[in-house]
Motif scaffolding. Structure first.
Motif, short mmCIF file in Angstrom:
data_model
loop_
_atom_site.label_atom_id
_atom_site.label_comp_id
_atom_site.label_asym_id
_atom_site.label_seq_id
_atom_site.Cartn_x
_atom_site.Cartn_y
_atom_site.Cartn_z
N LEU B 218 -6.55 9.54 36.01
CA LEU B 218 -5.74 9.94 37.16
C LEU B 218 -6.58 10.69 38.19
O LEU B 218 -6.51 10.40 39.39
N ALA B 219 -7.41 11.62 37.71
CA ALA B 219 -8.29 12.37 38.62
C ALA B 219 -9.20 11.41 39.39
O ALA B 219 -9.39 11.55 40.61
N PHE B 220 -9.73 10.45 38.67
CA PHE B 220 -10.63 9.47 39.29
C PHE B 220 -9.92 8.71 40.40
O PHE B 220 -10.46 8.51 41.48
N GLN B 221 -8.69 8.30 40.12
CA GLN B 221 -7.97 7.49 41.09
C GLN B 221 -7.58 8.30 42.32
O GLN B 221 -7.66 7.82 43.45
N ILE B 222 -7.16 9.52 42.08
CA ILE B 222 -6.78 10.36 43.22
C ILE B 222 -7.99 10.58 44.14
O ILE B 222 -7.89 10.44 45.36
N THR B 223 -9.12 10.90 43.53
CA THR B 223 -10.31 11.13 44.37
C THR B 223 -10.77 9.83 45.05
O THR B 223 -11.29 9.87 46.16
N ASP B 224 -10.56 8.73 44.37
CA ASP B 224 -10.87 7.44 44.99
C ASP B 224 -10.04 7.25 46.26
O ASP B 224 -10.55 6.85 47.31
N ASP B 225 -8.76 7.53 46.14
CA ASP B 225 -7.86 7.43 47.30
C ASP B 225 -8.29 8.39 48.40
O ASP B 225 -8.26 8.05 49.58
N ILE B 226 -8.67 9.61 47.98
CA ILE B 226 -9.10 10.61 48.97
C ILE B 226 -10.34 10.12 49.71
O ILE B 226 -10.42 10.21 50.94
N LEU B 227 -11.30 9.60 48.95
CA LEU B 227 -12.53 9.11 49.58
C LEU B 227 -12.23 8.01 50.59
O LEU B 227 -12.84 7.96 51.66
N ASP B 228 -11.29 7.15 50.25
CA ASP B 228 -10.93 6.08 51.17
C ASP B 228 -10.35 6.65 52.45
O ASP B 228 -10.65 6.21 53.56
N GLU B 229 -9.53 7.67 52.30
CA GLU B 229 -8.86 8.31 53.44
C GLU B 229 -9.84 9.12 54.28
O GLU B 229 -9.86 9.03 55.51
N VAL B 230 -10.67 9.90 53.58
CA VAL B 230 -11.61 10.77 54.27
C VAL B 230 -12.66 9.95 55.01
O VAL B 230 -13.02 10.24 56.14
N GLY B 231 -13.15 8.91 54.34
CA GLY B 231 -14.10 8.01 54.99
C GLY B 231 -13.51 7.48 56.29
O GLY B 231 -14.19 7.27 57.27
N ASP B 232 -12.21 7.32 56.27
CA ASP B 232 -11.48 6.81 57.42
C ASP B 232 -11.39 7.87 58.51
O ASP B 232 -11.72 7.62 59.67
N ALA B 233 -10.97 9.06 58.14
CA ALA B 233 -10.68 10.08 59.14
C ALA B 233 -11.93 10.71 59.71
O ALA B 233 -12.00 11.01 60.90
N GLU B 234 -12.92 10.95 58.86
CA GLU B 234 -14.07 11.74 59.30
C GLU B 234 -15.24 10.91 59.77
O GLU B 234 -16.12 11.41 60.46
N GLN B 235 -15.28 9.68 59.37
CA GLN B 235 -16.44 8.88 59.77
C GLN B 235 -16.02 7.76 60.69
O GLN B 235 -16.09 6.59 60.32
N LEU B 236 -15.57 8.11 61.84
CA LEU B 236 -15.15 7.10 62.81
C LEU B 236 -16.31 6.17 63.08
O LEU B 236 -17.47 6.57 63.06
N GLY B 237 -16.00 4.92 63.34
CA GLY B 237 -17.07 3.95 63.54
C GLY B 237 -17.27 3.10 62.30
O GLY B 237 -17.74 1.97 62.37
N LYS B 238 -16.96 3.66 61.14
CA LYS B 238 -17.00 2.88 59.92
C LYS B 238 -15.73 2.06 59.83
O LYS B 238 -14.72 2.38 60.44
N PRO B 239 -15.72 0.99 59.05
CA PRO B 239 -14.50 0.22 58.90
C PRO B 239 -13.37 1.11 58.42
O PRO B 239 -13.57 2.03 57.64
N THR B 240 -12.18 0.84 58.91
CA THR B 240 -11.01 1.64 58.54
C THR B 240 -10.75 1.56 57.04
O THR B 240 -11.07 0.57 56.41
#
Lengths: 297, 297
Positions: B218-240
């Motif tokens: 569960l911890a792994f999956q939650i952080t996976d989801d977070i990484l997907d979201e954070v990569g989205d919000a903080e690294q503009l220019g990268k694929p959504t």
């Protein structure tokens, strides 16, 4: 009382019952996946591989009551291979055993997954053999190895891979032999060897059963090719022989119909020869070999 | 000397070596199939599942030298699942681990078959454990059962099936939990339980390791989801964020980013709690749990 037809039909029912019990119920979540698994495994098929398991176990004097798990596992592996073979990216067959293929009913994604799950469930069932059928862990492990080898990249999957790869250019005879010996032969052989191991075969018996399996597989494939050709030549109005359509090399195309029939008969003779050292208990394997020949007429 | 980074990098090399040895060579016929199998299994991946095998075995005081076969098998099953998940009829991903997906390189048919063969080879390797690693047949059979259960229709494949089925309409929280616990969690758990069984775990230890595995997944999956979201919000220019693209329900979408981070931290606490009764020998599992949390930053 050693009658092939009645033994076969009785055993088909028994295997059907075992599979219906072993596979997760359609009500079990995720339902669609389990429905797809059951759709392609139950209610059809000759159960030839399961019968080979039983025949080999009986031939070496084993207790055929112990074969249920292996018989079910072998049939699940066979069912999975048909689902994946029928996929649009593979042989692209929309019908199987007279009903729509798995991917036609459930979609490609679910068909891939149903196949994956059936292959996995086969090994789950093998792992239950000690508990459910009193098979020793030693024999169970050996059978897991046999089935994995027969179904793997140098067995059944290898045969399908070479078949796919050689679809673009008609394969030579050596390649044809490879495809046949692996695509169908490898699982026959694994079923037979597994059944013999279950029955407590000696190494000598095991190698005789293996020889039987090799000739059995070849005989089966030649008659399969003949049936495809004969259906084509003699039953006009039916769809044309599929193998020919696909430009596949077949025994009749390579050797002609008559010589192919002779070759099949020779293979069956070699099957019977392989069983020379066996008693009357090998009757089922002997009958099955003879049965193959009848198919070609 | 109990340093996660150096242990991990050393073990990654060891697992790579084992896999390279165990998988059929690229020169082995049919070459393309074996090339495809090796392409997606070697030269990449964190080998987290293999590390969980080793960590669980060590935690119960077992001999980690015995874990090679199971570690290789678990990584093969993981590799097969990625190949099939990436297929056009599934998640349709053209890239994986920074290189083109299996089906992009070898075509869909070969990708299906390479996955099938890897799954099968995993069980072949498990069947070799008694001979290669001195694992008892009893434990081997039990591990075959654990892996088949974890990878099967009510495990990993079941999770993927529900994920595919719920792609059309955003799933509810219960469904999301099912997908996560099965799609990634089930194989983690099987790896951990298998490693613990190899190490001679008591039933009590086994159930503690199982609880660890559930929270770990569960911890792994939650952080996976977070990484997907954070990569989205903080690294503009990268694929959504891909999950968002696909309309998938994620923890951040359900609970927000902050609460999701809290939840992941709570899961890791529960991982550590599950190991309360274990000695220093559980250090690797403890470190791995803590590592998950670092991923989210």
């Amino acid at each position: 009382m050693n009658d092939l037809t009645s033994t076969w039909s009785g055993y088909v029912q028994e295997v059907e019952r075992l599979l219906a019990q072993t596979l997760p119920a359609e009500e079990t979540y995720p339902q669609v996946l389990h429905e797809a698994m059951r759709y392609s495994t139950l209610g059809g098929g000759k159960r030839l591989r399961a019968l080979l398991v039983m025949g080999a176990c009986a031939a070496v004097g084993g207790d055929v009551q112990k074969t249920g798990g292996l018989a079910a596992a072998v049939e699940m592996i066979h069912a999975y291979s048909l689902i994946h073979d029928d996929l649009p990216c593979m042989d692209d067959d929309d019908f199987r055993r007279g009903k729509p293929s798995n991917h036609v009913v459930y979609g490609e994604a679910m068909a891939v997954l149903a196949g994956d799950a059936l292959l996995t469930e086969a090994f789950a069932e093998l792992a239950r053999m000690p508990e459910k059928y009193g098979v020793s862990p030693e024999v169970t492990v050996r059978i897991v190895g046999e089935l994995a080898l027969g179904a793997g990249s140098q067995g059944m999957v290898g045969g399908q891979a070479v078949d796919i790869l050689s679809a673009e250019h008609t394969p030579d005879e050596e390649t044809l032999r490879y495809i046949h010996s692996r695509k169908t032969g490898a699982l026959f052989k694994a079923a037979l060897r597994g059944g013999a191991l279950l029955g407590g075969a000696s190494e000598e018996e095991l190698s005789a059963i293996t020889r039987y399996g090799e000739w059995f597989g070849l005989a089966f494939q030649i008659t399969d090719d003949i049936l495809d050709e004969v259906g084509d030549a003699e039953q006009l109005g039916k769809p044309t022989g599929r193998d020919q359509d696909l430009g596949k090399l077949t025994y009749p195309r390579l050797y002609g119909l008559e010589r192919s029939r002779q070759m099949a008969a020779e293979c069956v003779q070699l099957c019977l020869q392989a069983l020379n050292g066996f008693s009357e208990r090998a009757w089922l394997l002997r009958e099955l070999a003879a049965f193959i020949l009848q198919r070609s007429h």
